[in-house]
Write an enzyme that holds these catalytic residues in place. Sequence first.
Site, PDB file in Angstrom:
ATOM      1  N   ASP A 181      12.051 -13.138   9.363  1.00 25.45           N
ATOM      2  CA  ASP A 181      12.680 -14.271  10.030  1.00 25.45           C
ATOM      3  C   ASP A 181      12.041 -15.607   9.644  1.00 25.45           C
ATOM      4  O   ASP A 181      10.873 -15.652   9.235  1.00 25.45           O
ATOM      5  CB  ASP A 181      12.585 -14.099  11.553  1.00 25.45           C
ATOM      6  N   ARG A 182      12.788 -16.643   9.850  1.00 34.67           N
ATOM      7  CA  ARG A 182      12.336 -18.000   9.512  1.00 34.67           C
ATOM      8  C   ARG A 182      10.974 -18.331  10.131  1.00 34.67           C
ATOM      9  O   ARG A 182      10.096 -18.882   9.468  1.00 34.67           O
ATOM     10  CB  ARG A 182      13.377 -19.010  10.003  1.00 34.67           C
TER      11      ARG A 182
END
Length: 305
Positions: free
Chosen positions: A138-139
């Site tokens: 994820d970011r």
Amino acid sequence: MEDIKYKISDEAAGIRIDKFLAEQGDRTRSFYQKAVEEQKVLVNDRPVKNNYKLRPGDVITIEPIEEEVLDVKPENIPLDILYEDDDVLIVNKPKGMVVHPAPGHPDHTLVNAVMYHCGDSLSAINGVIRPGIVHRIDRDTTGSLIICKNDKAHLFIAEQIKEHTVNRIYRGIVIGRMPVMEGTIDAPIGRSKIDRKKMAIDRVHGRNAVTHYKVLENFKEYAYCEFKLETGRTHQIRVHMASIGHPLLGDTVYGPSKCKYNLEGQCLHAMTIGLIHPSTKKYVEFQAPLPEYFNKMLKVLENTR
């Protein structure tokens, strides 16, 4: 644009719907998998899962899907390289960096940085948007990520990921003291029916998902944990921990909407990644040290014992 329709012949019966669609046009299988998940693809006017096997006479309807055309260019963005050879590049992804371009994030991604660093030495299996990318995090999750520098390496490592033999160990801080020091969460995950941007436990239509957790230290109101992934579903650790009442600290999507600490997203780090090397066929393992923000957070929590 009009809907696209396919009527399934006897010859196509038994083929997975995502595989069938990828063989019909110039879009990738992952593109169609996403379309199926978003119910842009219907069979006999009903939504199905990606593992649906076609039957003679089935009618597939694909709704018009607008795609933002992205011009992916190399960018001189510094990389924290853990290891590199002719087959793979192992990087330590920083918080806030998206792995590959997508609508809303057309540039400044890890792919842009890797394209500048590697030039033409990247696998092309996932197309121009995701060259070299064999898996994602994820970011706002930091840590180790594998980049494949040729198609042979990509296929070899992708098969290990598919067979769940890549060793992936994460560190995270969760909300609430953990009464049980270790355990396993075995709960299938699928797209949320309430919010399509989120994932959720779905025991009917979800995909198999298993997370092993171990408490490294309990604090007054939080716990420092280690997670070992048996599968790698989207947002797996975040969804699993929230499902047992211990969402990740800073995760405003699956946890409280506000965090009393100044964090940017969930406190989660992909520390260890281990795999069989595509050329040497020997097991190799890489460690991404905890980021500065994570260590500072641990020091703050140590004072709350």
